[in-house]
Design a protein around this motif. Structure first.
Motif, PDB file in Angstrom:
ATOM      1  N   PRO A  77       0.890  -0.837  -0.179  1.00 20.50           N
ATOM      2  CA  PRO A  77       0.088   0.290  -0.399  1.00 20.50           C
ATOM      3  C   PRO A  77       1.061   1.104   0.346  1.00 20.50           C
ATOM      4  O   PRO A  77       1.969   0.950   0.779  1.00 20.50           O
ATOM      5  N   VAL A  78       0.467   2.512  -0.733  1.00 19.33           N
ATOM      6  CA  VAL A  78       1.015   3.454  -0.643  1.00 19.33           C
ATOM      7  C   VAL A  78       0.779   3.775   0.684  1.00 19.33           C
ATOM      8  O   VAL A  78       0.004   4.540   1.092  1.00 19.33           O
ATOM      9  N   PRO A  79       1.713   4.669   1.623  1.00 18.33           N
ATOM     10  CA  PRO A  79       1.468   5.971   2.711  1.00 18.33           C
ATOM     11  C   PRO A  79       0.639   6.408   1.964  1.00 18.33           C
ATOM     12  O   PRO A  79       1.042   7.780   1.443  1.00 18.33           O
ATOM     13  N   ASP A  80      -0.194   6.968   3.342  1.00 18.97           N
ATOM     14  CA  ASP A  80      -0.796   7.792   3.097  1.00 18.97           C
ATOM     15  C   ASP A  80      -0.690  10.061   3.140  1.00 18.97           C
ATOM     16  O   ASP A  80      -1.311  10.901   1.712  1.00 18.97           O
ATOM     17  N   ALA A  81       0.665   9.843   3.323  1.00 18.03           N
ATOM     18  CA  ALA A  81       0.770  11.112   2.338  1.00 18.03           C
ATOM     19  C   ALA A  81       1.688  10.939   1.436  1.00 18.03           C
ATOM     20  O   ALA A  81       2.458  12.332   0.738  1.00 18.03           O
ATOM     21  N   LEU A  82       1.514   9.850   0.547  1.00 19.75           N
ATOM     22  CA  LEU A  82       1.940   9.488  -1.115  1.00 19.75           C
ATOM     23  C   LEU A  82       1.031   9.678  -2.080  1.00 19.75           C
ATOM     24  O   LEU A  82       0.885   9.587  -2.946  1.00 19.75           O
ATOM     25  N   VAL A  83       0.138  10.018  -1.941  1.00 20.88           N
ATOM     26  CA  VAL A  83      -1.500   9.135  -1.920  1.00 20.88           C
ATOM     27  C   VAL A  83      -1.444  10.604  -3.907  1.00 20.88           C
ATOM     28  O   VAL A  83      -1.378  10.370  -4.348  1.00 20.88           O
ATOM     29  N   LEU A  84      -1.377  11.628  -3.268  1.00 20.66           N
ATOM     30  CA  LEU A  84      -1.269  12.596  -3.738  1.00 20.66           C
ATOM     31  C   LEU A  84      -0.445  12.320  -4.921  1.00 20.66           C
ATOM     32  O   LEU A  84      -0.691  12.553  -6.637  1.00 20.66           O
ATOM     33  N   PRO A  85       0.662  12.852  -4.700  1.00 25.83           N
ATOM     34  CA  PRO A  85       1.698  12.054  -5.532  1.00 25.83           C
ATOM     35  C   PRO A  85       1.837  10.980  -6.548  1.00 25.83           C
ATOM     36  O   PRO A  85       2.322  10.997  -7.829  1.00 25.83           O
ATOM     37  N   TYR A  86       1.330   9.931  -5.759  1.00 22.54           N
ATOM     38  CA  TYR A  86       1.039   8.992  -6.115  1.00 22.54           C
ATOM     39  C   TYR A  86      -0.052   8.931  -7.427  1.00 22.54           C
ATOM     40  O   TYR A  86       0.054   8.638  -9.046  1.00 22.54           O
ATOM     41  N   VAL A  87      -0.843   9.294  -8.084  1.00 20.16           N
ATOM     42  CA  VAL A  87      -2.138   9.826  -8.626  1.00 20.16           C
ATOM     43  C   VAL A  87      -1.806  10.319  -9.254  1.00 20.16           C
ATOM     44  O   VAL A  87      -2.066  10.099 -10.518  1.00 20.16           O
ATOM     45  N   HIS A  88      -1.133  11.369  -9.867  1.00 18.92           N
ATOM     46  CA  HIS A  88      -0.543  12.449 -10.311  1.00 18.92           C
ATOM     47  C   HIS A  88       0.430  11.493 -10.989  1.00 18.92           C
ATOM     48  O   HIS A  88       0.194  11.624 -12.530  1.00 18.92           O
ATOM     49  N   LEU A  89       1.640  10.550 -10.683  1.00 14.29           N
ATOM     50  CA  LEU A  89       2.107   9.388 -11.177  1.00 14.29           C
ATOM     51  C   LEU A  89       1.246   8.451 -12.075  1.00 14.29           C
ATOM     52  O   LEU A  89       1.930   8.583 -13.248  1.00 14.29           O
ATOM     53  N   ARG A  90       0.701   8.178 -11.482  1.00 14.63           N
ATOM     54  CA  ARG A  90      -0.061   7.575 -12.283  1.00 14.63           C
ATOM     55  C   ARG A  90      -0.921   7.742 -13.809  1.00 14.63           C
ATOM     56  O   ARG A  90      -0.732   7.500 -14.037  1.00 14.63           O
ATOM     57  N   CYS A  91      -1.300   8.831 -13.651  1.00 18.57           N
ATOM     58  CA  CYS A  91      -1.980   9.738 -14.247  1.00 18.57           C
ATOM     59  C   CYS A  91      -1.124   9.610 -15.648  1.00 18.57           C
ATOM     60  O   CYS A  91      -1.722   9.616 -16.203  1.00 18.57           O
ATOM     61  N   SER A  92      -0.221  10.442 -15.531  1.00 17.96           N
ATOM     62  CA  SER A  92       1.084  10.392 -16.026  1.00 17.96           C
ATOM     63  C   SER A  92       1.760   9.096 -16.750  1.00 17.96           C
ATOM     64  O   SER A  92       1.709   9.264 -18.204  1.00 17.96           O
ATOM     65  N   LEU A  93       1.809   8.439 -16.230  1.00 20.06           N
ATOM     66  CA  LEU A  93       1.841   7.289 -16.980  1.00 20.06           C
ATOM     67  C   LEU A  93       1.223   6.456 -17.436  1.00 20.06           C
ATOM     68  O   LEU A  93       0.867   5.790 -18.871  1.00 20.06           O
ATOM     69  N   ASN A  94      -0.253   6.749 -16.986  1.00 21.68           N
ATOM     70  CA  ASN A  94      -1.704   6.375 -18.292  1.00 21.68           C
ATOM     71  C   ASN A  94      -2.405   6.592 -19.274  1.00 21.68           C
ATOM     72  O   ASN A  94      -2.649   6.320 -19.495  1.00 21.68           O
ATOM     73  N   GLN A  95      -1.415   8.445 -19.261  1.00 18.55           N
ATOM     74  CA  GLN A  95      -1.168   8.219 -20.025  1.00 18.55           C
ATOM     75  C   GLN A  95      -0.419   7.768 -21.767  1.00 18.55           C
ATOM     76  O   GLN A  95      -0.538   9.114 -22.632  1.00 18.55           O
ATOM     77  N   LEU A  96       0.488   7.543 -21.249  1.00 20.73           N
ATOM     78  CA  LEU A  96       1.358   6.190 -22.252  1.00 20.73           C
ATOM     79  C   LEU A  96       0.976   5.475 -22.818  1.00 20.73           C
ATOM     80  O   LEU A  96      -0.178   4.802 -22.248  1.00 20.73           O
ATOM     81  N   GLU A  97       1.142   4.589 -24.272  1.00 23.30           N
ATOM     82  CA  GLU A  97       0.145   4.254 -25.248  1.00 23.30           C
ATOM     83  C   GLU A  97       0.492   2.710 -24.237  1.00 23.30           C
ATOM     84  O   GLU A  97      -0.055   1.744 -23.047  1.00 23.30           O
TER      85      GLU A  97
END
Length: 142
Positions: free
Chosen positions: A96-116
């Protein structure tokens, strides 16, 4: 008569990433992109938010910045390699991602998910992280 060439997706590129950030969250990421004679070095500044886990937040922000920079250059299929095992494990969903990192994790996942397509793997520490640490240290000293 014209013939159409079949459209093939861009082949995946390799991107080895190293990064460092100062105590205020300002940092720089380096990515060695490509292989062989087609290889080049990409430098991307980033800013990590203040969290209880600043080193891990810097990793998320660095990979987000590199992903966005490569996507802006038309790259959609990327094989990332980094020396941050915690980040690799977080992205693999192994813990699990620590609570303090949830927002940075979401930003990273959104960027990665825009890749093919993408993959992220762990590698032994290399010269890119050392280069980034040296640059950040010089900026802090100045």
């Amino acid at each position: 008569m014209t013939t159409r060439r079949p459209r093939y997706p861009n082949p995946p590129i390799d991107a080895t990433v190293g990064y460092a950030a100062d105590r205020s969250g300002g940092g720089v990421a380096y990515a060695r992109v490509g292989t062989g004679p087609e290889q080049h070095l990409l430098r991307v500044p980033f800013r990590a938010g203040r969290t209880a886990l600043p080193d891990r937040a810097a990793g998320y922000a660095a990979l987000t910045a590199v992903t966005r920079a490569l996507r802006a250059k038309g790259r959609g299929r990327i094989r990332f390699a980094l020396d941050d095992s915690a980040l690799v494990e977080d992205l693999a969903g192994r813990r699990p991602v620590p609570d303090a990192l949830v927002l940075p994790y979401v930003h990273l996942r959104c960027s990665l998910n825009q890749l093919e397509d993408f993959s992220v793997e762990f590698i032994a520490p290399g010269d890119l992280a050392q280069r980034a640490r040296a640059e950040v240290a010089l900026n802090v000293a100045a």
